[in-house]
Design an enzyme around this catalytic site. Structure first.
Site, PDB file in Angstrom:
ATOM      1  N   GLY A 178       0.812  -1.206   0.000  1.00 12.26           N
ATOM      2  CA  GLY A 178       0.000   0.000   0.000  1.00 12.26           C
ATOM      3  C   GLY A 178       0.844   1.254   0.000  1.00 12.26           C
ATOM      4  O   GLY A 178       1.908   1.316   0.632  1.00 12.26           O
ATOM      5  N   HIS A 185     -21.317   8.290   5.142  1.00 12.62           N
ATOM      6  CA  HIS A 185     -21.013   9.724   5.086  1.00 12.62           C
ATOM      7  C   HIS A 185     -22.248  10.506   4.668  1.00 12.62           C
ATOM      8  O   HIS A 185     -22.901  10.162   3.690  1.00 12.62           O
ATOM      9  CB  HIS A 185     -19.870   9.967   4.097  1.00 12.62           C
ATOM     10  CG  HIS A 185     -19.197  11.268   4.306  1.00 12.62           C
ATOM     11  ND1 HIS A 185     -19.822  12.461   4.048  1.00 12.62           N
ATOM     12  CD2 HIS A 185     -17.964  11.572   4.767  1.00 12.62           C
ATOM     13  CE1 HIS A 185     -18.985  13.452   4.343  1.00 12.62           C
ATOM     14  NE2 HIS A 185     -17.855  12.934   4.781  1.00 12.62           N
ATOM     15  N   SER A 225     -17.142  17.056   0.294  1.00  8.95           N
ATOM     16  CA  SER A 225     -16.487  17.144   1.600  1.00  8.95           C
ATOM     17  C   SER A 225     -17.425  17.694   2.662  1.00  8.95           C
ATOM     18  O   SER A 225     -18.202  18.607   2.427  1.00  8.95           O
ATOM     19  CB  SER A 225     -15.278  18.058   1.515  1.00  8.95           C
ATOM     20  OG  SER A 225     -14.886  18.431   2.817  1.00  8.95           O
ATOM     21  N   ARG A 267     -20.996  12.551  11.746  1.00  7.39           N
ATOM     22  CA  ARG A 267     -21.516  11.956  10.524  1.00  7.39           C
ATOM     23  C   ARG A 267     -22.664  10.988  10.734  1.00  7.39           C
ATOM     24  O   ARG A 267     -23.612  10.968   9.956  1.00  7.39           O
ATOM     25  CB  ARG A 267     -20.386  11.219   9.828  1.00  7.39           C
ATOM     26  CG  ARG A 267     -19.373  12.186   9.331  1.00  7.39           C
ATOM     27  CD  ARG A 267     -18.167  11.482   8.802  1.00  7.39           C
ATOM     28  NE  ARG A 267     -17.246  12.505   8.345  1.00  7.39           N
ATOM     29  CZ  ARG A 267     -16.060  12.255   7.834  1.00  7.39           C
ATOM     30  NH1 ARG A 267     -15.654  10.995   7.724  1.00  7.39           N
ATOM     31  NH2 ARG A 267     -15.303  13.232   7.433  1.00  7.39           N
ATOM     32  N   ARG A 276     -16.003   7.462  12.884  1.00  4.60           N
ATOM     33  CA  ARG A 276     -14.773   8.253  12.771  1.00  4.60           C
ATOM     34  C   ARG A 276     -15.072   9.737  12.759  1.00  4.60           C
ATOM     35  O   ARG A 276     -15.883  10.215  11.978  1.00  4.60           O
ATOM     36  CB  ARG A 276     -14.016   7.894  11.497  1.00  4.60           C
ATOM     37  CG  ARG A 276     -12.822   8.800  11.261  1.00  4.60           C
ATOM     38  CD  ARG A 276     -11.966   8.322  10.130  1.00  4.60           C
ATOM     39  NE  ARG A 276     -12.558   8.516   8.823  1.00  4.60           N
ATOM     40  CZ  ARG A 276     -12.454   9.641   8.107  1.00  4.60           C
ATOM     41  NH1 ARG A 276     -11.802  10.677   8.596  1.00  4.60           N
ATOM     42  NH2 ARG A 276     -13.003   9.725   6.918  1.00  4.60           N
ATOM     43  N   SER A 316      -8.772  10.635   9.873  1.00  2.01           N
ATOM     44  CA  SER A 316      -8.205   9.443   9.250  1.00  2.01           C
ATOM     45  C   SER A 316      -6.879   9.733   8.579  1.00  2.01           C
ATOM     46  O   SER A 316      -5.915   8.969   8.723  1.00  2.01           O
ATOM     47  CB  SER A 316      -9.161   8.863   8.223  1.00  2.01           C
ATOM     48  OG  SER A 316      -8.507   7.858   7.506  1.00  2.01           O
TER      49      SER A 316
HETATM   50  C1  FAD Z   1     -13.859  10.469  -0.849  1.00  2.58           C
HETATM   51  C2  FAD Z   1     -13.140  10.402   0.456  1.00  2.58           C
HETATM   52  C3  FAD Z   1     -12.815  11.546   1.142  1.00  2.58           C
HETATM   53  C4  FAD Z   1     -12.130  11.480   2.347  1.00  2.58           C
HETATM   54  N1  FAD Z   1     -11.819  12.632   2.996  1.00  2.58           N
HETATM   55  C5  FAD Z   1     -11.113  12.577   4.148  1.00  2.58           C
HETATM   56  C6  FAD Z   1     -10.727  13.777   4.805  1.00  2.58           C
HETATM   57  O1  FAD Z   1     -11.022  14.874   4.353  1.00  2.58           O
HETATM   58  N2  FAD Z   1     -10.007  13.670   5.936  1.00  2.58           N
HETATM   59  C7  FAD Z   1      -9.644  12.463   6.461  1.00  2.58           C
HETATM   60  O2  FAD Z   1      -8.987  12.434   7.490  1.00  2.58           O
HETATM   61  N3  FAD Z   1      -9.986  11.325   5.843  1.00  2.58           N
HETATM   62  C8  FAD Z   1     -10.714  11.349   4.698  1.00  2.58           C
HETATM   63  N4  FAD Z   1     -11.063  10.176   4.082  1.00  2.58           N
HETATM   64  C9  FAD Z   1     -10.549   8.905   4.587  1.00  2.58           C
HETATM   65  C10 FAD Z   1      -9.090   8.736   4.185  1.00  2.58           C
HETATM   66  O3  FAD Z   1      -8.873   9.217   2.897  1.00  2.58           O
HETATM   67  C11 FAD Z   1      -8.648   7.281   4.191  1.00  2.58           C
HETATM   68  O4  FAD Z   1      -9.089   6.655   5.341  1.00  2.58           O
HETATM   69  C12 FAD Z   1      -7.124   7.183   4.172  1.00  2.58           C
HETATM   70  O5  FAD Z   1      -6.618   7.928   3.100  1.00  2.58           O
HETATM   71  C13 FAD Z   1      -6.673   5.760   4.097  1.00  2.58           C
HETATM   72  O6  FAD Z   1      -5.285   5.723   3.885  1.00  2.58           O
HETATM   73  P1  FAD Z   1      -4.518   4.365   3.876  1.00  2.58           P
HETATM   74  O7  FAD Z   1      -3.083   4.682   3.771  1.00  2.58           O
HETATM   75  O8  FAD Z   1      -4.940   3.553   5.050  1.00  2.58           O
HETATM   76  O9  FAD Z   1      -5.033   3.567   2.596  1.00  2.58           O
HETATM   77  P2  FAD Z   1      -5.273   3.971   1.073  1.00  2.58           P
HETATM   78  O10 FAD Z   1      -4.907   5.358   0.762  1.00  2.58           O
HETATM   79  O11 FAD Z   1      -6.649   3.503   0.765  1.00  2.58           O
HETATM   80  O12 FAD Z   1      -4.243   3.081   0.298  1.00  2.58           O
HETATM   81  C14 FAD Z   1      -4.401   1.707   0.084  1.00  2.58           C
HETATM   82  C15 FAD Z   1      -3.206   1.199  -0.672  1.00  2.58           C
HETATM   83  O13 FAD Z   1      -3.165  -0.207  -0.601  1.00  2.58           O
HETATM   84  C16 FAD Z   1      -2.908  -0.749  -1.866  1.00  2.58           C
HETATM   85  N5  FAD Z   1      -3.490  -2.090  -1.875  1.00  2.58           N
HETATM   86  C17 FAD Z   1      -4.674  -2.487  -1.362  1.00  2.58           C
HETATM   87  N6  FAD Z   1      -4.835  -3.806  -1.503  1.00  2.58           N
HETATM   88  C18 FAD Z   1      -3.724  -4.263  -2.117  1.00  2.58           C
HETATM   89  C19 FAD Z   1      -3.290  -5.532  -2.540  1.00  2.58           C
HETATM   90  N7  FAD Z   1      -3.998  -6.631  -2.355  1.00  2.58           N
HETATM   91  N8  FAD Z   1      -2.081  -5.632  -3.166  1.00  2.58           N
HETATM   92  C20 FAD Z   1      -1.310  -4.529  -3.366  1.00  2.58           C
HETATM   93  N9  FAD Z   1      -1.677  -3.312  -2.970  1.00  2.58           N
HETATM   94  C21 FAD Z   1      -2.869  -3.177  -2.351  1.00  2.58           C
HETATM   95  C22 FAD Z   1      -3.484   0.220  -2.847  1.00  2.58           C
HETATM   96  O14 FAD Z   1      -2.843   0.115  -4.099  1.00  2.58           O
HETATM   97  C23 FAD Z   1      -3.176   1.547  -2.155  1.00  2.58           C
HETATM   98  O15 FAD Z   1      -1.883   1.943  -2.502  1.00  2.58           O
HETATM   99  C24 FAD Z   1     -11.779  10.241   2.877  1.00  2.58           C
HETATM  100  C25 FAD Z   1     -12.109   9.068   2.194  1.00  2.58           C
HETATM  101  C26 FAD Z   1     -12.812   9.147   1.013  1.00  2.58           C
HETATM  102  C27 FAD Z   1     -13.225   7.870   0.353  1.00  2.58           C
END
Ligand code: FAD
Ligand code: SF4
Ligand code: FES
Lengths: 639, 244
Positions: A41, A267, A285, A331, A436, A441
């Site tokens: 990831g 949301h 947002s 939310r 949340r 996040s």
């Molecule tokens: C539309 C939207 C708006 C949001 N706005 C906000 C906000 O304003 N503020 C806030 O705090 N949070 C917000 N969130 C939540 C926040 O964006 C996410 O919770 C956070 O970015 C998650 O980050 P992460 O690093 O855990 O995973 P992600 O950014 O989801 O990354 C997942 C990674 O894992 C990789 N991956 C997954 N499965 C596999 C696999 N089997 N093999 C190889 N690679 C894999 C993908 O390629 C990716 O690189 C929002 C979410 C959404 C959907």
């Protein structure tokens, strides 16, 4: 196995992390190079962890399924990222941020982890700023902040409506620096298919090269999952369409417990579904709720255009019901209130499944320019998608599946129940409880990746220095590879008639109808049957036209949907087990006379950590009791 | 509505491609362009035929995954939006729609509409970062930045790396993309120390991976979904001259 040891350090909450860091075992710099770490990831958590571990000198191998790490789903976050800087002198502090998160999560998060997340939040902002993330600024050159749902202070840092993008590009740039130095090797367009255990420890992965279909073996001393959330189990959600649960699910099947799967945040401010072909729901947002006022007509079925409805015929139902927080209630509260109004017949638009988010008053007071400055790109996006100009007419919004608070169970060190397997960011469960708090996040994912994991992992790795480079020739790799290939062949050889996507869509509908914003026992039991029937149909009638040894997106989808069937069963089982309402988990049977969630702290103040028991067997429930030492479990009220 | 689609099909990098014709009968004006392709792919899978491969993920105009030539324009005929945000509202009953991949030497076709854009990552790896270790950053408000500079840096930083600028350019130049990255750092005090090394390294890499030169046609700016400005290119050139 089965005992949960959360390894929370003793001593006062505010000193736990400092004490931990001071006593954690270290790895000698000369040994770090020899230790290999796999990170799956490249979102804020994965890119952060990879670059911080690379800086420390470990040999890191990082994977993602996109063509470039810069496209990880974190890029889509809009609103902002929290920190307890108290730049506005409005009384904010680490404790208050911690408290808002605990309360927002309806007292179902782990106190020690939440406090630590709040504690490192300030370092996160410092780091991103140093990396060149262009956060909004005030005229004096200092950083600007805004408020988010569920709080009364202004602690959210932002880059217009593109905060996730800007933070992710910052994290991607620090990752690139380590790639250039040779500390991190990047493997894009790879999907992790399985986890490899040797003597009970996580020692590597099986991955599929998505371009060639080649199955690869990768070994390491430890594996970190930073794979994001599973909100796309609802098919329509605000997540990127390729988001999935497969990596976490495969780890679960190898022994990692899955915690609180039924806690999925809905949301409140998404663009409503417009047609049956829709592939996703677009989030607006929630920062918009700072200036936008939410209302529906006072008269049932009023079909007049929003602007023709006079002021005294509008029901600003959030301001009416929750005078203290108004449009900024959390939310879950805002989502349920919208559903309640729509179900009662006051919804707007053709489907009646929408409410108005109106900027008229804000534009009058602050001027178009100011509003454009704050939300310009969001307004444009809304106009592109719907054809409606939100500067002139209210936006229409409706709740949508969004963020998964559940995930792999981890201890204080962010290690799962499998030694050497870590889970960070949205893929773990620990910090957000049943709901949340907005903008926390990005903060948690970054904190986990940049500041927490790089410390805690050395406690484990310090005992691994004598372990030589792990060979992928070991029988465990061969076995896992064979299992992965067998699974692929099974899917390919079904040769039915329906696409993976159409099964996903039907599964999503079952989940939304029976295990979405509102759940009850009857519906959940019904869902279990429906999921099972659909799963059987899937294994009889799926079609994947192309062979496995080339780029094959249908195969990718099918694998993810197959895992979603299994996770769906666990999610519903978890929702059935939790006979209370808390945060995003609203069981109809447990509510107050005025429709608010009713928790049951005597029986359910625990984390439900599920152990995989084998195909077709009931999962085993383990309970981690939640103790609150510094806060009192109160009824969560936003009145 | 009814549409005729002419889609570029190419099995892999080595094979030859050609346009295939597909009739679509039930296109709703409310669909997004990629949802229209989803509908086609669903049909193809049901007919046991190879679906059309295209890159996509966020479908919110922000990840930069999607991108294809539609009727002669990268991301389609509507300015300032990505393919995933292109609505079928903008098409007419009976229209023929030509759909092709980006065509540029540094972006080889992988399959159908998918091209390899790792050349962009290589440029960024060459120097698109500020060297600061985790935990070593100063308190954020110790770095004061004029609001206007910060806003301008943001306007450059929002490039999504989609590659439309390259595809639109007759020279396959990556100048708009690279200059947006360089501008972001050039406008901020944090990036100053490394400015010279950065611009040298990134420009050298850009040439090395095979992108052409800018001849000021401006097609990139006209087709960029994020409206990245040509002024970035002038800023990059100034940075480059300063560096030598
Ligand atoms: C539309 C939207 C708006 C949001 N706005 C906000 C906000 O304003 N503020 C806030 O705090 N949070 C917000 N969130 C939540 C926040 O964006 C996410 O919770 C956070 O970015 C998650 O980050 P992460 O690093 O855990 O995973 P992600 O950014 O989801 O990354 C997942 C990674 O894992 C990789 N991956 C997954 N499965 C596999 C696999 N089997 N093999 C190889 N690679 C894999 C993908 O390629 C990716 O690189 C929002 C979410 C959404 C959907
Ligand atoms: S400059 Fe514009 S067209 Fe080029 S990659 Fe960036 S966003 Fe895409
Ligand atoms: S799919 Fe992400 S920009 Fe289009």
């Amino acid at each position: 196995m089965g005992k949960l040891n959360s390894k929370i350090p003793d001593g006062p909450l505010a000193q736990k992390w400092t004490k931990y860091k001071a006593s954690v075992k270290l790895v000698n710099p000369a040994n770090k190079k020899k230790l290999e770490i796999i990170v799956i990831g490249t979102g804020l958590s994965g890119a952060g962890a990879s670059s911080a571990l690379g800086e420390l000198g470990y040999s890191v191998k990082t994977f993602c399924y996109q063509d470039s790490p810069r496209r990880a789903h974190s890029v889509a976050a809009q609103g902002g990222i929290n920190a307890a800087k108290n730049y506005q002198s409005d009384g904010d502090s680490v404790y208050r941020l911690f408290y808002d998160m605990i309360k927002g999560g309806d007292f179902r998060a782990r106190e020690a982890n939440v406090y630590r997340a709040a504690e490192v939040s300030n370092e996160v902002i410092d780091h991103y700023t140093a990396l060149g993330v262009p956060f909004a600024r005030d005229y004096g050159g200092t950083l600007d902040t805004r408020s988010f749902g569920g709080v009364q202070v202004s602690r959210t840092f932002y880059s217009k409506g593109q905060t996730g993008q800007q933070c992710l590009l910052g994290a991607y740039s620090s990752l690139n620096r380590q790639i250039k130095k040779g500390n991190v090797t990047m493997y894009p367009r790879r999907e992790m298919l399985d986890l490899v255990l040797i003597d009970g420890k996580a020692r590597g992965i099986i991955a599929r090269n998505l371009l060639t279909g080649e199955i690869e073996r990768h070994a390491a001393h430890a594996v970190v999952l930073a794979t994001g959330g599973y909100g796309t189990i609802y098919y329509l959600s605000t997540l990127a369409v390729n988001s999935n649960a497969s990596a976490a699910w495969k780890a679960h099947k190898k022994g990692a417990f899955f915690a609180n799967p039924s806690f999925v945040q809905i949301h409140p401010t998404s663009i409503p579904q417009l047609n049956e072909f829709q592939s996703k729901l677009t989030l607006m947002s929630e920062s918009l709720r700072n200036d936008g006022r939410i209302w529906v007509p006072k008269t049932k079925g009023d079909k007049r255009k929003a602007n023709e409805i006079p002021e005294d015929e509008r029901d600003y139902y959030l301001e009416r019901r929750y005078p203290t927080f108004g449009n900024l209630v959390p939310r879950d509260v805002a989502s349920r209130a919208a559903k309640e109004r729509c179900d009662a017949g006051y919804g707007v638009g053709e489907t009646g499944l929408a409410v108005n988010l109106d900027f008229r008053d804000a534009i009058k007071k602050q001027g178009v320019k100011t509003i454009e400055n704050k939300y310009g790109n969001l307004f444009e996006m809304y106009r592109n998608i719907t054809g409606i100009n939100p500067y002139e007419e209210p936006m229409r919004i409706y709740p949508a599946g969004h963020y998964t608070m559940g995930g792999l169970w981890v201890d204080y060190e962010l290690m799962t129940t499998i030694p050497g397997l870590y889970s960070i960011g949205e893929s773990n469960f620990s910090d957000h409880g049943a709901n949340r708090l907005g903008a926390s996040s990005l903060m948690q994912a970054s904190g986990d990746g940049y500041f927490i994991l790089p410390n805690t992992i050395s406690n484990y790795l310090s005992n691994e220095i004598s372990v030589a480079k792990i060979s992928t020739d070991k029988p465990e790799f061969a076995e896992a590879e064979k299992a992965a290939v067998d699974r692929i062949n099974k899917l390919i050889s079904i040769k039915g008639k329906q696409s993976a996507g159409s099964f996903h869509k039907r599964l999503g509908k079952i989940m939304w109808d029976y295990c979405g914003m509102i759940r009850n026992e009857e519906g959940l039991k019904k869902a279990l049957g429906l999921i099972n029937d659909l799963k059987e149909e899937f294994y009889k009638d799926l079609n994947i036209p192309c062979p496995a040894n080339e780029l094959n997106m249908e195969l990718e989808k099918a694998g993810r949907v197959a895992d979603y069937f299994e996770l769906a069963e666990l999610l519903v089982t978890d929702a059935l087990n939790r006979r209370e309402s808390c945060g995003a988990h609203f069981r109809e049977e447990f509510q107050t006379p005025d429709g608010e969630a009713m928790r049951n702290d005597d029986e359910f103040a625990y984390v439900a950590a599920w152990e995989y028991a084998g195909e077709g067997k009931q999962p085993i429930l383990h309970k981690e009791e939640l103790k609150f030492e510094e806060v009192e479990m109160k009824v969560r009220s936003y009145k | 509505m009814k549409l005729t689609l002419k889609i570029w099909r190419q099995k892999n990098a080595k094979s030859k491609g050609n346009f295939e014709t597909y009739q679509m009968d039930n296109v709703s004006p409310e669909m997004a362009f990629l949802e229209m392709l989803d509908a086609l792919n669903k049909r193809l899978v049901e007919e046991d035929k190879d679906p059309v491969a295209f890159d996509h993920d966020c479908r919110e105009g922000i990840c930069g995954s999607c991108g294809m030539y539609i009727n002669g324009h990268p991301h389609g005929p509507i300015p300032a939006i990505t393919t995933c945000h292109l609505s079928m509202r903008f098409f007419k009953e009976g229209q023929t729609v030509w759909i092709e991949p980006w065509r540029a030497k540094p972006f080889p076709v992988i399959k159908d509409l998918i091209v390899d854009r790792t050349a962009f990552d290589k440029i960024q790896i060459a120097g698109g970062f500020i060297s600061v270790n985790t935990g070593a950053a100063p308190e954020a408000n110790n770095i004061l930045i004029r609001k206007k500079d910060s806003d301008n840096a943001f306007d450059s930083a929002i490039c999504i790396g989609c590659g439309a600028c390259v595809a639109a350019c007759k020279n396959a130049s990556a100048m708009l993309f690279v200059s947006a990255k360089i501008s972001q750092f050039a406008l901020l005090p944090q990036g100053k120390v490394e400015a010279i090394d950065r611009v040298r390294a990134m420009v050298a890499k850009m040439d090395e991976v095979g992108f052409g030169n800018c001849s000021n046609t401006g097609a990139c700016e006209a087709e960029c979904p994020k409206q990245i400005k040509l002024t970035n290119i002038s800023r990059m050139n100034r940075e480059y001259f300063k560096a030598y």
